[in-house]
Design a protein around this motif. Structure first.
Motif, PDB file in Angstrom:
ATOM      1  N   PRO A   1      57.581  53.226  62.679  1.00 28.69           N
ATOM      2  CA  PRO A   1      56.032  54.863  62.930  1.00 28.69           C
ATOM      3  C   PRO A   1      56.652  55.962  61.861  1.00 28.69           C
ATOM      4  CG  PRO A   1      58.836  54.818  64.800  1.00 28.69           C
ATOM      5  CD  PRO A   1      58.860  53.274  63.317  1.00 28.69           C
ATOM      6  N   ASN A   2      57.479  56.171  61.810  1.00 32.02           N
ATOM      7  CA  ASN A   2      57.699  56.537  60.195  1.00 32.02           C
ATOM      8  C   ASN A   2      56.661  56.691  59.308  1.00 32.02           C
ATOM      9  OD1 ASN A   2      58.416  59.208  58.108  1.00 32.02           O
ATOM     10  ND2 ASN A   2      59.141  59.938  60.098  1.00 32.02           N
ATOM     11  N   GLN A   3      55.489  57.260  58.994  1.00 29.86           N
ATOM     12  CA  GLN A   3      54.722  56.932  57.408  1.00 29.86           C
ATOM     13  C   GLN A   3      55.706  57.340  56.387  1.00 29.86           C
ATOM     14  OE1 GLN A   3      50.896  57.722  57.198  1.00 29.86           O
ATOM     15  NE2 GLN A   3      50.789  58.368  55.743  1.00 29.86           N
ATOM     16  N   GLN A   4      56.506  58.785  56.314  1.00 29.11           N
ATOM     17  CA  GLN A   4      56.500  58.869  55.154  1.00 29.11           C
ATOM     18  C   GLN A   4      58.509  58.597  54.918  1.00 29.11           C
ATOM     19  OE1 GLN A   4      55.955  61.970  53.239  1.00 29.11           O
ATOM     20  NE2 GLN A   4      57.619  61.225  52.080  1.00 29.11           N
ATOM     21  N   GLU A   5      58.757  58.082  55.832  1.00 30.06           N
ATOM     22  CA  GLU A   5      60.589  56.814  56.266  1.00 30.06           C
ATOM     23  C   GLU A   5      59.845  55.915  54.923  1.00 30.06           C
ATOM     24  OE1 GLU A   5      62.670  56.514  59.197  1.00 30.06           O
ATOM     25  OE2 GLU A   5      62.724  59.030  59.644  1.00 30.06           O
ATOM     26  N   ARG A   6      58.849  55.321  56.043  1.00 29.32           N
ATOM     27  CA  ARG A   6      57.679  54.410  55.137  1.00 29.32           C
ATOM     28  C   ARG A   6      57.755  53.811  53.724  1.00 29.32           C
ATOM     29  NH1 ARG A   6      54.628  53.780  59.224  1.00 29.32           N
ATOM     30  NH2 ARG A   6      52.885  53.624  57.374  1.00 29.32           N
ATOM     31  N   LEU A   7      57.440  55.533  53.468  1.00 23.09           N
ATOM     32  CA  LEU A   7      56.896  55.513  51.733  1.00 23.09           C
ATOM     33  C   LEU A   7      58.292  55.692  50.637  1.00 23.09           C
ATOM     34  CD1 LEU A   7      55.362  56.841  49.251  1.00 23.09           C
ATOM     35  CD2 LEU A   7      54.944  59.091  50.419  1.00 23.09           C
ATOM     36  N   GLU A   8      59.448  56.439  51.555  1.00 26.25           N
ATOM     37  CA  GLU A   8      60.382  56.834  51.047  1.00 26.25           C
ATOM     38  C   GLU A   8      61.163  55.019  50.867  1.00 26.25           C
ATOM     39  OE1 GLU A   8      61.756  59.490  49.283  1.00 26.25           O
ATOM     40  OE2 GLU A   8      59.652  59.955  50.707  1.00 26.25           O
TER      41      GLU A   8
ATOM     42  N   GLY B   1      52.747  43.506  58.261  1.00 23.83           N
ATOM     43  CA  GLY B   1      53.370  45.021  58.803  1.00 23.83           C
ATOM     44  C   GLY B   1      52.636  46.472  57.281  1.00 23.83           C
ATOM     45  N   PRO B   2      53.262  47.496  57.793  1.00 26.02           N
ATOM     46  CA  PRO B   2      52.915  48.058  56.262  1.00 26.02           C
ATOM     47  C   PRO B   2      54.080  48.772  55.609  1.00 26.02           C
ATOM     48  CG  PRO B   2      53.407  49.889  58.505  1.00 26.02           C
ATOM     49  CD  PRO B   2      53.023  48.462  58.849  1.00 26.02           C
ATOM     50  N   SER B   3      53.307  48.825  54.477  1.00 26.45           N
ATOM     51  CA  SER B   3      54.473  48.943  53.399  1.00 26.45           C
ATOM     52  C   SER B   3      55.702  49.742  53.990  1.00 26.45           C
ATOM     53  CB  SER B   3      54.538  49.727  52.141  1.00 26.45           C
ATOM     54  OG  SER B   3      53.777  50.343  52.260  1.00 26.45           O
ATOM     55  N   GLY B   4      57.014  49.192  53.204  1.00 23.93           N
ATOM     56  CA  GLY B   4      57.966  49.878  54.110  1.00 23.93           C
ATOM     57  C   GLY B   4      59.094  50.083  54.982  1.00 23.93           C
ATOM     58  N   ALA B   5      58.319  48.857  56.023  1.00 26.24           N
ATOM     59  CA  ALA B   5      58.317  48.417  58.046  1.00 26.24           C
ATOM     60  C   ALA B   5      59.403  48.333  57.466  1.00 26.24           C
ATOM     61  CB  ALA B   5      57.406  48.646  57.878  1.00 26.24           C
ATOM     62  N   GLY B   6      60.626  47.003  56.855  1.00 25.41           N
ATOM     63  CA  GLY B   6      61.425  46.317  56.336  1.00 25.41           C
ATOM     64  C   GLY B   6      60.876  44.546  56.978  1.00 25.41           C
TER      65      GLY B   6
ATOM     66  N   GLU C   1      60.751  55.623  41.442  1.00 21.83           N
ATOM     67  CA  GLU C   1      59.765  56.723  42.203  1.00 21.83           C
ATOM     68  C   GLU C   1      58.860  56.323  40.976  1.00 21.83           C
ATOM     69  OE1 GLU C   1      58.810  59.914  43.596  1.00 21.83           O
ATOM     70  OE2 GLU C   1      61.077  59.057  44.352  1.00 21.83           O
ATOM     71  N   HIS C   2      58.566  55.825  40.025  1.00 19.93           N
ATOM     72  CA  HIS C   2      57.448  55.792  39.410  1.00 19.93           C
ATOM     73  C   HIS C   2      56.482  54.639  40.429  1.00 19.93           C
ATOM     74  CE1 HIS C   2      59.062  51.815  38.698  1.00 19.93           C
ATOM     75  NE2 HIS C   2      58.017  51.025  38.206  1.00 19.93           N
ATOM     76  N   GLN C   3      56.421  54.291  41.152  1.00 22.78           N
ATOM     77  CA  GLN C   3      55.818  53.791  42.188  1.00 22.78           C
ATOM     78  C   GLN C   3      55.202  54.599  43.405  1.00 22.78           C
ATOM     79  OE1 GLN C   3      54.400  51.243  41.189  1.00 22.78           O
ATOM     80  NE2 GLN C   3      55.526  49.561  39.710  1.00 22.78           N
ATOM     81  N   ARG C   4      55.405  55.631  43.513  1.00 18.63           N
ATOM     82  CA  ARG C   4      54.920  56.436  44.515  1.00 18.63           C
ATOM     83  C   ARG C   4      53.799  56.830  44.788  1.00 18.63           C
ATOM     84  NH1 ARG C   4      57.813  59.743  48.429  1.00 18.63           N
ATOM     85  NH2 ARG C   4      60.055  59.930  47.214  1.00 18.63           N
TER      86      ARG C   4
END
Length: 158
Positions: free
Chosen positions: A109-116, A3-8, A124-127
């Protein structure tokens, strides 16, 4: 477990591995910002070949302690032959992974939430790395058809 990064997926995989008394292997042990999917895969396959033959498989993690990847210079991981191994991480359920008994795609489902979530976890330096990574993984999942081929799709929440 893909799955994508930040999805859990890591959290879900840790819980599943604990319930199954399974060994957990993460593609984060291998991948780097510059090599998300390709050159490292044979290292994992060699270790899994050993396990398939009833022997311990071994590899060295990528060491990030200096702030950049030192491939194969981290801790050694021993994979023991056992009933269940949970392989977790981006590209773990790729088409070429012929050893899979079951593929689970963890999504959010939310790309911005996954990024956060990913940025909060890794700093933050990895954003900017994660923004590029999200573009890469979208293309990878489209070409590899990872989600469509999964036996199960799990959608995480905030």
């Amino acid at each position: 477990m893909d799955g994508p990064s930040g999805a859990g997926k890591t959290t879900f995989a840790q819980e599943l591995a604990a319930q199954l008394d399974a060994q957990l292997i993460s593609t984060d042990h291998f991948a780097t910002w510059d090599d998300p999917t390709t050159r490292w895969w044979p290292r994992l396959v060699r270790a899994l070949d050993q396990v398939e033959q009833g022997r311990e498989g071994r590899y060295r993690k990528t060491d990030w302690s200096q702030g950049f990847p030192c491939i194969g210079e981290g801790d050694e991981v021993v994979i023991t032959p056992q009933r269940t191994i949970v392989l977790e991480g981006f590209s773990s359920a790729r088409k070429s992974n012929t050893r899979l008994s079951l593929a689970i795609f963890v999504d959010h489902p939310n790309q911005q939430e996954r990024l956060e979530r990913a940025t909060k976890r890794d700093g933050e330096h990895q954003r900017e790395h994660f923004i590029r990574w999200q573009h890469y993984e979208r293309g990878w999942f489209a070409v590899d058809e990872t989600r469509a081929r999964a036996d199960y799709v799990v959608t995480s929440s905030s």
